[in-house]
Write a protein that holds these residues in place. Sequence first.
Motif, PDB file in Angstrom:
ATOM      1  N   HIS A  35       0.851  -1.188   0.000  1.00  0.00           N
ATOM      2  CA  HIS A  35       0.000   0.000   0.000  1.00  0.00           C
ATOM      3  C   HIS A  35       0.890   1.242   0.000  1.00  0.00           C
ATOM      4  CE1 HIS A  35      -3.565   2.375   0.814  1.00  0.00           C
ATOM      5  NE2 HIS A  35      -2.956   2.936   1.847  1.00  0.00           N
ATOM      6  N   ASN A  36       0.590   2.192  -0.903  1.00  0.00           N
ATOM      7  CA  ASN A  36       1.391   3.419  -1.018  1.00  0.00           C
ATOM      8  C   ASN A  36       2.887   3.114  -1.165  1.00  0.00           C
ATOM      9  OD1 ASN A  36      -0.883   5.056  -0.866  1.00  0.00           O
ATOM     10  ND2 ASN A  36      -0.736   5.288   1.362  1.00  0.00           N
ATOM     11  N   SER A  37       3.183   2.174  -2.024  1.00  0.00           N
ATOM     12  CA  SER A  37       4.568   1.796  -2.360  1.00  0.00           C
ATOM     13  C   SER A  37       5.367   1.197  -1.209  1.00  0.00           C
ATOM     14  CB  SER A  37       5.328   2.994  -2.935  1.00  0.00           C
ATOM     15  OG  SER A  37       4.706   3.450  -4.108  1.00  0.00           O
ATOM     16  N   ARG A  38       4.684   0.615  -0.235  1.00  0.00           N
ATOM     17  CA  ARG A  38       5.400  -0.055   0.850  1.00  0.00           C
ATOM     18  C   ARG A  38       4.548  -1.178   1.430  1.00  0.00           C
ATOM     19  NH1 ARG A  38       4.781   1.796   6.243  1.00  0.00           N
ATOM     20  NH2 ARG A  38       3.001   3.169   6.430  1.00  0.00           N
ATOM     21  N   TRP A  39       5.202  -2.089   2.121  1.00  0.00           N
ATOM     22  CA  TRP A  39       4.516  -3.215   2.754  1.00  0.00           C
ATOM     23  C   TRP A  39       4.016  -2.801   4.127  1.00  0.00           C
ATOM     24  CZ3 TRP A  39       3.157  -7.297   0.077  1.00  0.00           C
ATOM     25  CH2 TRP A  39       3.856  -7.593  -1.092  1.00  0.00           C
ATOM     26  N   VAL A  40       2.732  -3.048   4.390  1.00  0.00           N
ATOM     27  CA  VAL A  40       2.135  -2.732   5.689  1.00  0.00           C
ATOM     28  C   VAL A  40       1.357  -3.950   6.189  1.00  0.00           C
ATOM     29  CG1 VAL A  40       1.981  -0.243   5.271  1.00  0.00           C
ATOM     30  CG2 VAL A  40       0.081  -1.710   4.621  1.00  0.00           C
ATOM     31  N   VAL A  41       1.251  -4.065   7.509  1.00  0.00           N
ATOM     32  CA  VAL A  41       0.493  -5.160   8.109  1.00  0.00           C
ATOM     33  C   VAL A  41      -0.977  -4.998   7.743  1.00  0.00           C
ATOM     34  CG1 VAL A  41      -0.223  -6.204  10.291  1.00  0.00           C
ATOM     35  CG2 VAL A  41       2.147  -5.450   9.985  1.00  0.00           C
ATOM     36  N   ALA A  42      -1.597  -6.105   7.327  1.00  0.00           N
ATOM     37  CA  ALA A  42      -2.990  -6.061   6.896  1.00  0.00           C
ATOM     38  C   ALA A  42      -3.861  -7.019   7.698  1.00  0.00           C
ATOM     39  CB  ALA A  42      -3.073  -6.404   5.406  1.00  0.00           C
ATOM     40  N   GLY A  43      -3.362  -7.491   8.819  1.00  0.00           N
ATOM     41  CA  GLY A  43      -4.159  -8.384   9.648  1.00  0.00           C
ATOM     42  C   GLY A  43      -3.352  -9.557  10.164  1.00  0.00           C
ATOM     43  N   LYS A  44      -4.084 -10.495  10.766  1.00  0.00           N
ATOM     44  CA  LYS A  44      -3.472 -11.687  11.349  1.00  0.00           C
ATOM     45  C   LYS A  44      -3.142 -12.688  10.246  1.00  0.00           C
ATOM     46  CE  LYS A  44      -4.043 -14.650  15.374  1.00  0.00           C
ATOM     47  NZ  LYS A  44      -2.611 -14.727  15.526  1.00  0.00           N
ATOM     48  N   ALA A  45      -2.089 -13.444  10.451  1.00  0.00           N
ATOM     49  CA  ALA A  45      -1.641 -14.429   9.462  1.00  0.00           C
ATOM     50  C   ALA A  45      -2.674 -15.531   9.271  1.00  0.00           C
ATOM     51  CB  ALA A  45      -0.317 -15.043   9.903  1.00  0.00           C
ATOM     52  N   ASP A  46      -2.688 -16.096   8.077  1.00  0.00           N
ATOM     53  CA  ASP A  46      -3.499 -17.279   7.795  1.00  0.00           C
ATOM     54  C   ASP A  46      -2.864 -18.466   8.521  1.00  0.00           C
ATOM     55  OD1 ASP A  46      -5.184 -15.834   6.068  1.00  0.00           O
ATOM     56  OD2 ASP A  46      -3.825 -16.173   4.378  1.00  0.00           O
ATOM     57  N   PRO A  47      -3.627 -19.560   8.690  1.00  0.00           N
ATOM     58  CA  PRO A  47      -3.033 -20.747   9.339  1.00  0.00           C
ATOM     59  C   PRO A  47      -1.788 -21.210   8.579  1.00  0.00           C
ATOM     60  CG  PRO A  47      -5.403 -20.998   9.095  1.00  0.00           C
ATOM     61  CD  PRO A  47      -5.026 -19.751   8.350  1.00  0.00           C
ATOM     62  N   GLU A  48      -0.797 -21.686   9.325  1.00  0.00           N
ATOM     63  CA  GLU A  48       0.454 -22.124   8.700  1.00  0.00           C
ATOM     64  C   GLU A  48       0.241 -23.355   7.837  1.00  0.00           C
ATOM     65  OE1 GLU A  48       4.373 -22.046  10.200  1.00  0.00           O
ATOM     66  OE2 GLU A  48       3.696 -21.139  12.066  1.00  0.00           O
ATOM     67  N   MET A  49       1.007 -23.407   6.767  1.00  0.00           N
ATOM     68  CA  MET A  49       0.984 -24.544   5.863  1.00  0.00           C
ATOM     69  C   MET A  49       1.863 -25.658   6.444  1.00  0.00           C
ATOM     70  SD  MET A  49      -0.920 -23.773   3.272  1.00  0.00           S
ATOM     71  CE  MET A  49      -2.020 -22.891   4.348  1.00  0.00           C
ATOM     72  N   PRO A  50       1.659 -26.896   5.964  1.00  0.00           N
ATOM     73  CA  PRO A  50       2.519 -27.987   6.462  1.00  0.00           C
ATOM     74  C   PRO A  50       3.990 -27.680   6.181  1.00  0.00           C
ATOM     75  CG  PRO A  50       0.842 -28.811   4.917  1.00  0.00           C
ATOM     76  CD  PRO A  50       0.728 -27.323   4.950  1.00  0.00           C
ATOM     77  N   LYS A  51       4.843 -27.939   7.154  1.00  0.00           N
ATOM     78  CA  LYS A  51       6.277 -27.647   6.999  1.00  0.00           C
ATOM     79  C   LYS A  51       6.959 -28.782   6.247  1.00  0.00           C
ATOM     80  CE  LYS A  51       6.280 -23.736   8.721  1.00  0.00           C
ATOM     81  NZ  LYS A  51       5.684 -23.031   7.628  1.00  0.00           N
ATOM     82  N   ARG A  52       7.829 -28.402   5.326  1.00  0.00           N
ATOM     83  CA  ARG A  52       8.597 -29.373   4.556  1.00  0.00           C
ATOM     84  C   ARG A  52      10.061 -28.969   4.576  1.00  0.00           C
ATOM     85  NH1 ARG A  52       4.607 -30.293  -0.656  1.00  0.00           N
ATOM     86  NH2 ARG A  52       3.099 -31.550   0.471  1.00  0.00           N
ATOM     87  N   MET A  53      10.913 -29.960   4.748  1.00  0.00           N
ATOM     88  CA  MET A  53      12.357 -29.759   4.739  1.00  0.00           C
ATOM     89  C   MET A  53      12.849 -30.118   3.339  1.00  0.00           C
ATOM     90  SD  MET A  53      14.766 -28.892   6.974  1.00  0.00           S
ATOM     91  CE  MET A  53      14.308 -29.342   8.619  1.00  0.00           C
ATOM     92  N   TYR A  54      13.613 -29.204   2.731  1.00  0.00           N
ATOM     93  CA  TYR A  54      14.184 -29.456   1.410  1.00  0.00           C
ATOM     94  C   TYR A  54      15.610 -29.971   1.589  1.00  0.00           C
ATOM     95  CZ  TYR A  54      16.143 -28.660  -3.225  1.00  0.00           C
ATOM     96  OH  TYR A  54      16.772 -28.829  -4.434  1.00  0.00           O
ATOM     97  N   ILE A  55      15.876 -31.155   1.072  1.00  0.00           N
ATOM     98  CA  ILE A  55      17.214 -31.745   1.157  1.00  0.00           C
ATOM     99  C   ILE A  55      17.957 -31.424  -0.129  1.00  0.00           C
ATOM    100  CG2 ILE A  55      18.529 -33.895   1.383  1.00  0.00           C
ATOM    101  CD1 ILE A  55      16.045 -35.062   2.838  1.00  0.00           C
ATOM    102  N   HIS A  56      19.129 -30.813  -0.001  1.00  0.00           N
ATOM    103  CA  HIS A  56      19.913 -30.484  -1.193  1.00  0.00           C
ATOM    104  C   HIS A  56      20.194 -31.773  -1.965  1.00  0.00           C
ATOM    105  CE1 HIS A  56      23.097 -29.129  -3.830  1.00  0.00           C
ATOM    106  NE2 HIS A  56      22.707 -27.889  -3.563  1.00  0.00           N
ATOM    107  N   PRO A  57      19.966 -31.776  -3.294  1.00  0.00           N
ATOM    108  CA  PRO A  57      20.089 -33.020  -4.070  1.00  0.00           C
ATOM    109  C   PRO A  57      21.494 -33.633  -4.093  1.00  0.00           C
ATOM    110  CG  PRO A  57      19.644 -31.140  -5.513  1.00  0.00           C
ATOM    111  CD  PRO A  57      19.505 -30.657  -4.103  1.00  0.00           C
TER     112      PRO A  57
END
Length: 175
Positions: A35-57
């Motif tokens: 908003h107005n060329s900058r990031w501003v807080v717009a409310g509470k976060a949505d529920p967290e997504m399932p966490k995944r660990m990325y293993i370097h190939p």
Amino acid sequence: MFPAYKVRVSGLDKKAKYILLMDIVASDDCRYKFHNSRWVVAGKADPEMPKRMYIHPDSPSTGEQWMQKVVSFHKLKITNNISDKHGFTILNSMHKYQPRFHLVRANDILKLPYSTFRTYVFKETEFIAVTAYQNEKITQLKIDNNPFAKGFRDTGAGKREKKTEYALVSRRQLP
């Protein structure tokens, strides 16, 4: 993920094997808007997504192999699709995230749960996940430099394909 997360490691035992991993965690409990060329807080976060660990190939590899080059996590894929079946990291759009780099001395991926993790966080890599860029110059930067940016390239008919992609929208270059 664009730009790709890259690290250089040192001080490892040359003969020992290591597994390198990355995960991405929420930085706070807020949702954002541009908003107005900058990031501003717009409310509470949505529920967290399932966490995944990325293993370097390239894992596991010897300390000597890891230390001889810059390690890139350019194959790490991000999505907002909660039904993802490809192992991508699932994030909520318009939320702030922090990548975490993990170094594990282990010669087998099956030994990961029983191994000690060393975790490194670089505050400069914090970002807000987006599905649409807020700046045309950033879009062009991605088109010019990211081979995975198919959804942003012109299709030939003068129109851009629409595709959900995420980007690091706020990131300073590490030394």
